[in-house]
Design an enzyme around this catalytic site. Structure first.
Site, PDB file in Angstrom:
ATOM      1  N   SER A   1       0.854  -1.183   0.000  1.00  0.00           N
ATOM      2  CA  SER A   1       0.000   0.000   0.000  1.00  0.00           C
ATOM      3  C   SER A   1       0.891   1.233   0.000  1.00  0.00           C
ATOM      4  CB  SER A   1      -0.875   0.004   1.249  1.00  0.00           C
ATOM      5  OG  SER A   1      -1.508   1.261   1.422  1.00  0.00           O
TER       6      SER A   1
ATOM      7  N   TYR B   1      -1.573  -0.879  10.162  1.00  0.00           N
ATOM      8  CA  TYR B   1      -1.731  -1.187   8.733  1.00  0.00           C
ATOM      9  C   TYR B   1      -0.498  -0.726   7.956  1.00  0.00           C
ATOM     10  CZ  TYR B   1      -3.637  -1.033   3.996  1.00  0.00           C
ATOM     11  OH  TYR B   1      -3.835  -1.199   2.646  1.00  0.00           O
TER      12      TYR B   1
ATOM     13  N   ALA C   1       2.509  -0.122   9.082  1.00  0.00           N
ATOM     14  CA  ALA C   1       3.683  -0.905   9.490  1.00  0.00           C
ATOM     15  C   ALA C   1       3.691  -2.276   8.823  1.00  0.00           C
ATOM     16  CB  ALA C   1       3.719  -1.049  11.006  1.00  0.00           C
ATOM     17  N   SER C   2       2.534  -2.922   8.742  1.00  0.00           N
ATOM     18  CA  SER C   2       2.482  -4.245   8.110  1.00  0.00           C
ATOM     19  C   SER C   2       2.770  -4.159   6.617  1.00  0.00           C
ATOM     20  CB  SER C   2       1.129  -4.912   8.369  1.00  0.00           C
ATOM     21  OG  SER C   2       0.084  -4.245   7.682  1.00  0.00           O
ATOM     22  N   LYS C   3       2.321  -3.101   5.977  1.00  0.00           N
ATOM     23  CA  LYS C   3       2.585  -2.942   4.538  1.00  0.00           C
ATOM     24  C   LYS C   3       4.057  -2.636   4.287  1.00  0.00           C
ATOM     25  CE  LYS C   3      -1.558  -3.909   3.407  1.00  0.00           C
ATOM     26  NZ  LYS C   3      -1.874  -5.163   2.722  1.00  0.00           N
TER      27      LYS C   3
END
Length: 159
Positions: free
Chosen positions: A21, A35, A37-39
């Site tokens: 993202s 969100y 950080a995970s992307k």
């Protein structure tokens, strides 16, 4: 259970296309920091796979869309409105086909030396610094078009 890159490594070929993202690069609202950080982790994973397995002919790419017109984003728009979303996007929200076209290009094997890169599809709502790309955008479009035309004309001739 074998990991995807191990699967490809035993075959000495493969293309991995991960979806992240724009939030991986520009961050996000504090409500969605997990969100973003995970992307960003997906981007780092992809780059590590590319660096670690390029010699085994395993390619890895990240596609990083911004807002795309999907059921999920349409629910968000209904709840919060479209004004804030399109404020920094010239034109309109991306369509799923916009993302699919880039994925098809990468999967076609036309960008082998771009392994490890992240490709943004966000209508310029986030643009990396100029150290990421030294070729003018028009040249990218010309190269992309010429490669696709060559690839598909070659495919048609052999079919």
């Amino acid at each position: 259970m074998p990991t995807p890159y191990l699967y490809f490594q035993t075959r000495r070929v493969g293309t991995i296309i991960n979806i992240a993202s724009r939030a991986a690069f520009r961050g996000d609202d504090p409500t969605y920091l997990h969100y973003a950080a995970s992307k960003d982790a997906i981007v780092a994973l992809t780059r590590s796979i590319a660096r670690g397995f390029a010699a085994d002919n395993i390619l890895a790419f990240t596609v990083a869309p911004g807002f795309v017109s999907t059921e999920m984003s349409n629910q968000f728009i209904q709840e919060f409105g479209e004004a804030d979303i399109i404020r920094d996007i010239p034109g309109k929200i991306a369509l799923p086909q916009d993302v699919a076209n880039v994925i098809a290009f990468l999967a076609a094997g036309l960008a082998t030396h771009a392994t490890g890169t992240a490709i943004d599809i966000n209508g310029a709502s986030y643009v990396h610094g100029d150290n990421y790309c030294k070729i003018p955008l028009k040249a990218h479009a010309d190269i992309f078009s010429n490669q696709l035309i060559y690839h598909f004309s070659k495919t048609l001739k052999t079919s």
